[in-house]
Write a protein that holds these residues in place. Structure first.
Motif, mmCIF file in Angstrom:
data_model
loop_
_atom_site.group_PDB
_atom_site.id
_atom_site.type_symbol
_atom_site.label_atom_id
_atom_site.label_comp_id
_atom_site.label_asym_id
_atom_site.label_seq_id
_atom_site.Cartn_x
_atom_site.Cartn_y
_atom_site.Cartn_z
ATOM 1 N N MET A 95 -1.104 11.441 61.748
ATOM 2 C CA MET A 95 -2.334 11.208 63.072
ATOM 3 C C MET A 95 -3.118 10.069 62.272
ATOM 4 O O MET A 95 -3.431 9.633 63.181
ATOM 5 N N ALA A 96 -3.633 10.426 61.105
ATOM 6 C CA ALA A 96 -4.114 9.226 60.194
ATOM 7 C C ALA A 96 -3.742 7.741 60.594
ATOM 8 O O ALA A 96 -4.113 6.462 61.383
ATOM 9 N N ASN A 97 -2.211 7.553 60.598
ATOM 10 C CA ASN A 97 -1.195 6.687 60.310
ATOM 11 C C ASN A 97 -1.484 5.716 61.809
ATOM 12 O O ASN A 97 -1.032 5.024 62.260
ATOM 13 N N SER A 98 -0.765 6.461 62.422
ATOM 14 C CA SER A 98 -1.111 6.459 64.570
ATOM 15 C C SER A 98 -2.014 5.948 65.000
ATOM 16 O O SER A 98 -2.233 5.772 66.119
ATOM 17 N N PHE A 99 -3.611 6.332 64.406
ATOM 18 C CA PHE A 99 -4.582 5.198 65.088
ATOM 19 C C PHE A 99 -5.409 4.491 64.524
ATOM 20 O O PHE A 99 -5.720 3.829 65.418
ATOM 21 N N VAL A 100 -5.123 4.303 63.646
ATOM 22 C CA VAL A 100 -5.020 2.938 63.304
ATOM 23 C C VAL A 100 -3.815 1.874 63.347
ATOM 24 O O VAL A 100 -2.971 1.911 63.005
ATOM 25 N N LYS A 101 -5.039 0.753 62.790
ATOM 26 C CA LYS A 101 -4.300 -0.621 62.627
ATOM 27 C C LYS A 101 -4.096 -1.114 61.407
ATOM 28 O O LYS A 101 -3.025 -2.261 61.069
ATOM 29 N N LYS A 104 -2.742 0.650 57.049
ATOM 30 C CA LYS A 104 -2.724 1.718 57.354
ATOM 31 C C LYS A 104 -1.917 2.902 56.527
ATOM 32 O O LYS A 104 -2.817 4.275 56.491
ATOM 33 N N SER A 108 -3.946 6.517 55.607
ATOM 34 C CA SER A 108 -2.585 7.400 55.891
ATOM 35 C C SER A 108 -2.766 8.385 54.528
ATOM 36 O O SER A 108 -2.735 9.834 54.272
ATOM 37 N N GLY A 111 -5.828 10.659 56.056
ATOM 38 C CA GLY A 111 -5.736 11.720 56.322
ATOM 39 C C GLY A 111 -4.422 13.038 55.607
ATOM 40 O O GLY A 111 -4.807 13.682 55.519
#
Length: 144
Positions: A95-101, A104, A108, A111
């Motif tokens: 989830m953390a990896n998918s929300f940040v640009k 990462k 991650s 998260g």
């Protein structure tokens, strides 16, 4: 069936309270190094080895009995104890990896740590609420 020796310390109408006599070295002996049990015991605040179960042998106060529990219940408990925090850690990382640009890896890691913490909190809550359910699965097998 996993078997442990226990002493009857209290007798009621249909149930007995047993104190488990730990004879195997994995019984939370207090040694901190080389054994993860003491760490888990501190996290989950293990209580004494008193178990209340159905008195199907008509045991009396002071009797030494053999207590048995099915291996599948132990396997399910171990999978839950280790699987839920690891799954939460993985989900937190994804989830953390998918929300940040940017950054990462850092997010991650944050998260993953957050997910692991939440997983441990969930397991601790489940153990506090449902521990008697696991104890009810224990059965008196025979007298020693």
């Amino acid at each position: 069936m996993i078997e442990e020796e226990a002493i009857v310390i209290k007798v009621s109408k249909e149930n007995v309270t047993l104190e488990v006599v730990r004879s195997k070295p994995c019984g939370l002996c207090g040694q901190v190094r080389g054994c993860g049990n003491s760490i888990w015991g501190k996290i989950f605040s293990h209580r004494s080895g008193h178990i209340e179960t159905h008195n199907n042998l008509n045991a009396k106060l002071g009797d030494v009995v053999i207590l048995g529990i099915d291996e599948t219940l132990m396997l399910k408990s171990a999978l839950m104890l280790y699987g839920v925090p690891i799954l939460c850690m993985f989900l937190g990382m994804v989830m953390a990896n998918s929300f940040v640009k940017e950054m990462k890896e850092f997010f991650s890691l944050i998260g993953a740590v957050t997910g692991l913490f939440l997983g441990v909190v969930v397991i601790k809550r489940i153990i506090n609420e449902k521990m008697q359910m696991f104890y009810n699965e224990a059965q008196l097998i025979r007298f020693k």
